[in-house]
Design a protein around this motif. Structure first.
Motif, PDB file in Angstrom:
ATOM      1  N   ILE A   1       3.691 -53.673  32.090  1.00  0.00           N
ATOM      2  CA  ILE A   1       3.048 -52.375  31.857  1.00  0.00           C
ATOM      3  C   ILE A   1       3.313 -51.907  30.422  1.00  0.00           C
ATOM      4  N   ALA A   2       4.541 -52.061  29.956  1.00  0.00           N
ATOM      5  CA  ALA A   2       4.884 -51.644  28.585  1.00  0.00           C
ATOM      6  C   ALA A   2       4.118 -52.473  27.552  1.00  0.00           C
ATOM      7  N   ILE A   3       4.048 -53.775  27.746  1.00  0.00           N
ATOM      8  CA  ILE A   3       3.312 -54.627  26.802  1.00  0.00           C
ATOM      9  C   ILE A   3       1.835 -54.266  26.796  1.00  0.00           C
ATOM     10  N   THR A   4       1.280 -53.995  27.970  1.00  0.00           N
ATOM     11  CA  THR A   4      -0.129 -53.592  28.056  1.00  0.00           C
ATOM     12  C   THR A   4      -0.355 -52.286  27.309  1.00  0.00           C
ATOM     13  N   HIS A   5       0.561 -51.356  27.457  1.00  0.00           N
ATOM     14  CA  HIS A   5       0.459 -50.068  26.748  1.00  0.00           C
ATOM     15  C   HIS A   5       0.505 -50.301  25.230  1.00  0.00           C
TER      16      HIS A   5
ATOM     17  N   SER B   1      -0.539 -39.028  37.898  1.00  0.00           N
ATOM     18  CA  SER B   1      -1.972 -39.263  37.837  1.00  0.00           C
ATOM     19  C   SER B   1      -2.334 -40.165  36.661  1.00  0.00           C
ATOM     20  N   LYS B   2      -1.760 -39.890  35.483  1.00  0.00           N
ATOM     21  CA  LYS B   2      -2.013 -40.736  34.310  1.00  0.00           C
ATOM     22  C   LYS B   2      -1.523 -42.160  34.544  1.00  0.00           C
ATOM     23  N   PHE B   3      -0.363 -42.292  35.203  1.00  0.00           N
ATOM     24  CA  PHE B   3       0.175 -43.618  35.490  1.00  0.00           C
ATOM     25  C   PHE B   3      -0.781 -44.400  36.385  1.00  0.00           C
ATOM     26  N   PHE B   4      -1.281 -43.769  37.451  1.00  0.00           N
ATOM     27  CA  PHE B   4      -2.196 -44.453  38.359  1.00  0.00           C
ATOM     28  C   PHE B   4      -3.504 -44.814  37.654  1.00  0.00           C
ATOM     29  N   ILE B   5      -4.017 -43.926  36.835  1.00  0.00           N
ATOM     30  CA  ILE B   5      -5.248 -44.212  36.105  1.00  0.00           C
ATOM     31  C   ILE B   5      -5.026 -45.363  35.122  1.00  0.00           C
ATOM     32  N   PHE B   6      -3.916 -45.320  34.377  1.00  0.00           N
ATOM     33  CA  PHE B   6      -3.603 -46.394  33.429  1.00  0.00           C
ATOM     34  C   PHE B   6      -3.456 -47.731  34.155  1.00  0.00           C
ATOM     35  N   THR B   7      -2.675 -47.733  35.233  1.00  0.00           N
ATOM     36  CA  THR B   7      -2.435 -48.968  35.977  1.00  0.00           C
ATOM     37  C   THR B   7      -3.732 -49.505  36.586  1.00  0.00           C
ATOM     38  N   GLY B   8      -4.505 -48.623  37.184  1.00  0.00           N
ATOM     39  CA  GLY B   8      -5.762 -49.041  37.797  1.00  0.00           C
ATOM     40  C   GLY B   8      -6.774 -49.550  36.786  1.00  0.00           C
ATOM     41  N   SER B   9      -6.754 -48.991  35.592  1.00  0.00           N
ATOM     42  CA  SER B   9      -7.709 -49.391  34.552  1.00  0.00           C
ATOM     43  C   SER B   9      -7.277 -50.658  33.823  1.00  0.00           C
ATOM     44  N   ASN B  10      -6.040 -51.040  33.961  1.00  0.00           N
ATOM     45  CA  ASN B  10      -5.516 -52.170  33.191  1.00  0.00           C
ATOM     46  C   ASN B  10      -4.892 -53.256  34.061  1.00  0.00           C
ATOM     47  N   THR B  11      -5.329 -53.365  35.301  1.00  0.00           N
ATOM     48  CA  THR B  11      -4.709 -54.328  36.206  1.00  0.00           C
ATOM     49  C   THR B  11      -4.820 -55.765  35.703  1.00  0.00           C
TER      50      THR B  11
ATOM     51  N   GLN C   1      -0.210 -53.059  23.639  1.00  0.00           N
ATOM     52  CA  GLN C   1      -1.446 -53.762  23.279  1.00  0.00           C
ATOM     53  C   GLN C   1      -2.596 -52.784  23.075  1.00  0.00           C
ATOM     54  N   ARG C   2      -2.742 -51.856  24.012  1.00  0.00           N
ATOM     55  CA  ARG C   2      -3.822 -50.861  23.901  1.00  0.00           C
ATOM     56  C   ARG C   2      -3.660 -50.011  22.643  1.00  0.00           C
ATOM     57  N   LYS C   3      -2.422 -49.622  22.332  1.00  0.00           N
ATOM     58  CA  LYS C   3      -2.171 -48.817  21.124  1.00  0.00           C
ATOM     59  C   LYS C   3      -2.536 -49.604  19.870  1.00  0.00           C
ATOM     60  N   ILE C   4      -2.101 -50.864  19.797  1.00  0.00           N
ATOM     61  CA  ILE C   4      -2.378 -51.697  18.629  1.00  0.00           C
ATOM     62  C   ILE C   4      -3.880 -51.906  18.451  1.00  0.00           C
ATOM     63  N   VAL C   5      -4.565 -52.233  19.523  1.00  0.00           N
ATOM     64  CA  VAL C   5      -6.014 -52.456  19.439  1.00  0.00           C
ATOM     65  C   VAL C   5      -6.722 -51.158  19.066  1.00  0.00           C
ATOM     66  N   GLY C   6      -6.325 -50.049  19.669  1.00  0.00           N
ATOM     67  CA  GLY C   6      -6.937 -48.755  19.352  1.00  0.00           C
ATOM     68  C   GLY C   6      -6.749 -48.381  17.886  1.00  0.00           C
ATOM     69  N   LEU C   7      -5.533 -48.565  17.377  1.00  0.00           N
ATOM     70  CA  LEU C   7      -5.274 -48.263  15.966  1.00  0.00           C
ATOM     71  C   LEU C   7      -6.017 -49.222  15.044  1.00  0.00           C
ATOM     72  N   SER C   8      -6.110 -50.481  15.435  1.00  0.00           N
ATOM     73  CA  SER C   8      -6.829 -51.470  14.629  1.00  0.00           C
ATOM     74  C   SER C   8      -8.305 -51.117  14.527  1.00  0.00           C
ATOM     75  N   ILE C   9      -8.886 -50.743  15.639  1.00  0.00           N
ATOM     76  CA  ILE C   9     -10.298 -50.358  15.639  1.00  0.00           C
ATOM     77  C   ILE C   9     -10.509 -49.130  14.753  1.00  0.00           C
ATOM     78  N   LYS C  10      -9.597 -48.193  14.853  1.00  0.00           N
ATOM     79  CA  LYS C  10      -9.705 -46.941  14.106  1.00  0.00           C
ATOM     80  C   LYS C  10      -9.500 -47.152  12.600  1.00  0.00           C
ATOM     81  N   ASN C  11      -8.541 -47.998  12.214  1.00  0.00           N
ATOM     82  CA  ASN C  11      -8.150 -48.097  10.813  1.00  0.00           C
ATOM     83  C   ASN C  11      -8.749 -49.267  10.044  1.00  0.00           C
ATOM     84  N   LEU C  12      -9.259 -50.266  10.723  1.00  0.00           N
ATOM     85  CA  LEU C  12      -9.826 -51.417  10.030  1.00  0.00           C
ATOM     86  C   LEU C  12     -11.330 -51.260   9.871  1.00  0.00           C
ATOM     87  N   ASP C  13     -11.855 -51.907   8.872  1.00  0.00           N
ATOM     88  CA  ASP C  13     -13.296 -51.863   8.609  1.00  0.00           C
ATOM     89  C   ASP C  13     -13.974 -52.949   9.438  1.00  0.00           C
ATOM     90  N   ILE C  14     -14.327 -52.588  10.659  1.00  0.00           N
ATOM     91  CA  ILE C  14     -14.940 -53.532  11.589  1.00  0.00           C
ATOM     92  C   ILE C  14     -16.345 -53.027  11.910  1.00  0.00           C
TER      93      ILE C  14
END
Length: 138
Positions: free
Chosen positions: A105-109, A60-70, A111-124
């Motif tokens: 799929i791995a690169i997209t995953h 289910s998580k795989f389908f949601i991830f794939t569908g959300s990041n096509t 990418q999402r982790k890097i962007v998520g951490l950047s948003i969380k940890n940087l002063d934006i």
């Protein structure tokens, strides 16, 4: 049915079976009927197995991830495919398919982790944060 009839017509007039992607740009009847047929088959298959998919959390998580990041998976797949061509790596189609899709799929995953951490940890500022979320995470 239209795809098969068009394929037979092309075979009789050209003397060879043409790949669907030859008629992709601009989309012609052969490619469009192929795409529609595959979409309908996939819709039917997913409808038949939707209960099993929703009960399995990993699937289910795989389908949601794939569908959300096509879009990102598609963009990264073109990058990976071009890298393989540039490096002159010739793989069997099935192997190449799995290498390209799993890499995208791995690169997209990642990418999402890097962007998520950047948003969380940087002063934006909030406006930039929201823009980054829309572009990369939604």
């Amino acid at each position: 049915m239209v795809f098969i009839a068009t394929g037979i017509y092309l075979y009789l007039t050209l003397g060879e079976i043409k790949a669907g992607h030859s008629y992709k740009y601009p989309p012609q009847l052969y490619y469009t009927s192929y795409a529609l047929g595959v979409s309908l088959i996939l819709y039917y298959v997913v409808a038949q197995f939707s209960d099993k998919i929703t009960r399995n959390k990993v699937l289910s998580k795989f389908f949601i991830f794939t569908g959300s990041n096509t879009l990102w998976i598609y963009l990264w797949h073109t990058f990976v495919l071009n890298c393989l061509k540039l490096a002159k790596i010739n793989l069997n189609f099935v192997v190449a398919f799995f290498v390209v899709v799993s890499s995208a799929i791995a690169i997209t995953h990642i990418q999402r982790k890097i962007v998520g951490l950047s948003i969380k940890n940087l002063d934006i500022n909030p406006g930039q944060t929201e823009l980054l979320k829309v572009l990369f995470l939604k």
